[in-house]
Design a protein around this motif. Sequence first.
Motif, short mmCIF file in Angstrom:
data_model
loop_
_atom_site.label_atom_id
_atom_site.label_comp_id
_atom_site.label_asym_id
_atom_site.label_seq_id
_atom_site.Cartn_x
_atom_site.Cartn_y
_atom_site.Cartn_z
N SER A 27 -15.80 1.74 -1.21
CA SER A 27 -15.02 2.95 -0.96
C SER A 27 -13.61 2.53 -0.53
O SER A 27 -13.36 1.35 -0.26
CB SER A 27 -15.67 3.81 0.12
OG SER A 27 -15.42 3.28 1.40
N SER A 28 -12.70 3.46 -0.44
CA SER A 28 -11.31 3.13 -0.09
C SER A 28 -11.19 2.56 1.32
O SER A 28 -10.19 1.94 1.65
CB SER A 28 -10.42 4.37 -0.22
OG SER A 28 -10.82 5.36 0.70
N GLU A 29 -12.19 2.72 2.15
CA GLU A 29 -12.18 2.17 3.51
C GLU A 29 -13.13 0.99 3.65
O GLU A 29 -13.22 0.40 4.73
CB GLU A 29 -12.55 3.25 4.52
CG GLU A 29 -11.56 4.40 4.57
CD GLU A 29 -10.15 3.95 4.95
OE1 GLU A 29 -10.01 3.11 5.86
OE2 GLU A 29 -9.20 4.44 4.33
N GLY A 30 -13.84 0.62 2.60
CA GLY A 30 -14.80 -0.49 2.65
C GLY A 30 -14.12 -1.84 2.53
O GLY A 30 -12.93 -1.95 2.22
N ALA A 31 -14.89 -2.90 2.75
CA ALA A 31 -14.36 -4.26 2.76
C ALA A 31 -13.67 -4.65 1.46
O ALA A 31 -12.64 -5.32 1.47
CB ALA A 31 -15.49 -5.24 3.06
N ILE A 32 -14.20 -4.24 0.34
CA ILE A 32 -13.59 -4.56 -0.96
C ILE A 32 -12.58 -3.49 -1.37
O ILE A 32 -11.46 -3.81 -1.75
CB ILE A 32 -14.67 -4.72 -2.06
CG1 ILE A 32 -15.57 -5.92 -1.74
CG2 ILE A 32 -14.03 -4.88 -3.44
CD1 ILE A 32 -16.77 -6.06 -2.64
N GLY A 33 -12.97 -2.24 -1.28
CA GLY A 33 -12.11 -1.15 -1.73
C GLY A 33 -10.77 -1.08 -1.04
O GLY A 33 -9.75 -0.78 -1.66
N LYS A 34 -10.73 -1.38 0.27
CA LYS A 34 -9.45 -1.27 0.99
C LYS A 34 -8.43 -2.30 0.52
O LYS A 34 -7.23 -2.13 0.73
CB LYS A 34 -9.67 -1.34 2.49
CG LYS A 34 -10.08 -2.67 3.03
CD LYS A 34 -10.30 -2.59 4.53
CE LYS A 34 -10.78 -3.92 5.08
NZ LYS A 34 -11.04 -3.80 6.52
N SER A 41 -4.36 -6.37 0.27
CA SER A 41 -3.85 -7.60 -0.35
C SER A 41 -3.59 -7.44 -1.85
O SER A 41 -2.55 -7.86 -2.35
CB SER A 41 -4.80 -8.76 -0.08
OG SER A 41 -6.07 -8.51 -0.65
N LEU A 42 -4.51 -6.84 -2.59
CA LEU A 42 -4.31 -6.66 -4.03
C LEU A 42 -3.33 -5.53 -4.34
O LEU A 42 -2.45 -5.67 -5.18
CB LEU A 42 -5.64 -6.41 -4.73
CG LEU A 42 -6.64 -7.56 -4.66
CD1 LEU A 42 -8.00 -7.12 -5.18
CD2 LEU A 42 -6.12 -8.74 -5.44
N GLY A 43 -3.49 -4.42 -3.65
CA GLY A 43 -2.59 -3.28 -3.85
C GLY A 43 -1.17 -3.59 -3.42
O GLY A 43 -0.20 -3.15 -4.05
N GLY A 44 -1.02 -4.36 -2.36
CA GLY A 44 0.31 -4.75 -1.90
C GLY A 44 1.03 -5.64 -2.91
O GLY A 44 2.24 -5.52 -3.11
N MET A 45 0.28 -6.53 -3.55
CA MET A 45 0.85 -7.39 -4.58
C MET A 45 1.33 -6.54 -5.76
O MET A 45 2.41 -6.75 -6.30
CB MET A 45 -0.17 -8.42 -5.06
CG MET A 45 0.40 -9.47 -5.96
SD MET A 45 -0.78 -10.73 -6.54
CE MET A 45 -2.13 -10.69 -5.40
N ALA A 46 0.54 -5.55 -6.14
CA ALA A 46 0.92 -4.65 -7.24
C ALA A 46 2.17 -3.87 -6.86
O ALA A 46 3.03 -3.64 -7.71
CB ALA A 46 -0.23 -3.71 -7.57
N GLN A 47 2.29 -3.46 -5.60
CA GLN A 47 3.47 -2.74 -5.15
C GLN A 47 4.72 -3.61 -5.29
O GLN A 47 5.78 -3.13 -5.67
CB GLN A 47 3.32 -2.30 -3.69
CG GLN A 47 2.38 -1.15 -3.48
CD GLN A 47 2.86 0.10 -4.20
OE1 GLN A 47 2.34 0.44 -5.25
NE2 GLN A 47 3.84 0.75 -3.65
N LYS A 48 4.60 -4.89 -4.97
CA LYS A 48 5.74 -5.80 -5.08
C LYS A 48 6.15 -5.99 -6.54
O LYS A 48 7.33 -6.08 -6.84
CB LYS A 48 5.40 -7.15 -4.44
CG LYS A 48 5.32 -7.08 -2.94
CD LYS A 48 4.94 -8.42 -2.35
CE LYS A 48 4.76 -8.29 -0.86
NZ LYS A 48 4.27 -9.52 -0.24
N ILE A 49 5.18 -6.06 -7.43
CA ILE A 49 5.47 -6.22 -8.86
C ILE A 49 6.11 -4.95 -9.39
O ILE A 49 7.06 -4.99 -10.15
CB ILE A 49 4.20 -6.57 -9.65
CG1 ILE A 49 3.69 -7.94 -9.23
CG2 ILE A 49 4.44 -6.50 -11.16
CD1 ILE A 49 2.31 -8.30 -9.77
N GLY A 50 5.57 -3.81 -8.97
CA GLY A 50 6.13 -2.51 -9.34
C GLY A 50 5.84 -2.12 -10.78
O GLY A 50 4.86 -2.55 -11.38
N GLY A 51 6.70 -1.27 -11.32
CA GLY A 51 6.53 -0.78 -12.69
C GLY A 51 5.22 -0.05 -12.84
O GLY A 51 4.85 0.76 -12.00
#
Length: 87
Positions: A27-34, A41-51
């Motif tokens: 889930s969005s709050e679970g160990a993997i989903g968050k 960590s993964l979503g933040g990297m995507a934010q830095k790449i952008g587009g």
Amino acid sequence: MASNITDAANTAGQKKGTDPTNPSIISSEGAIGKQFNPDGSLGGMAQKIGGPLDKDGMIGSQFDASKNGIAGHVEKAVDGPSNPTQH
């Protein structure tokens, strides 16, 4: 396709339910989903790449649990905190 996502979500979840102290791991709050959230960590990297990977981009928006994309279907399947299944 949605049933495959639902089956995988139910299989990978620790506990199906809305107990905030024990969210499903995907889930969005679970160990993997968050990790896929914009500040994770993964979503933040995507934010830095952008587009298209940005949280509002064509691909990144599919990981917003409040929408009807991939993450929204997972949240519904595991009764996650961002978009629980209606009973």
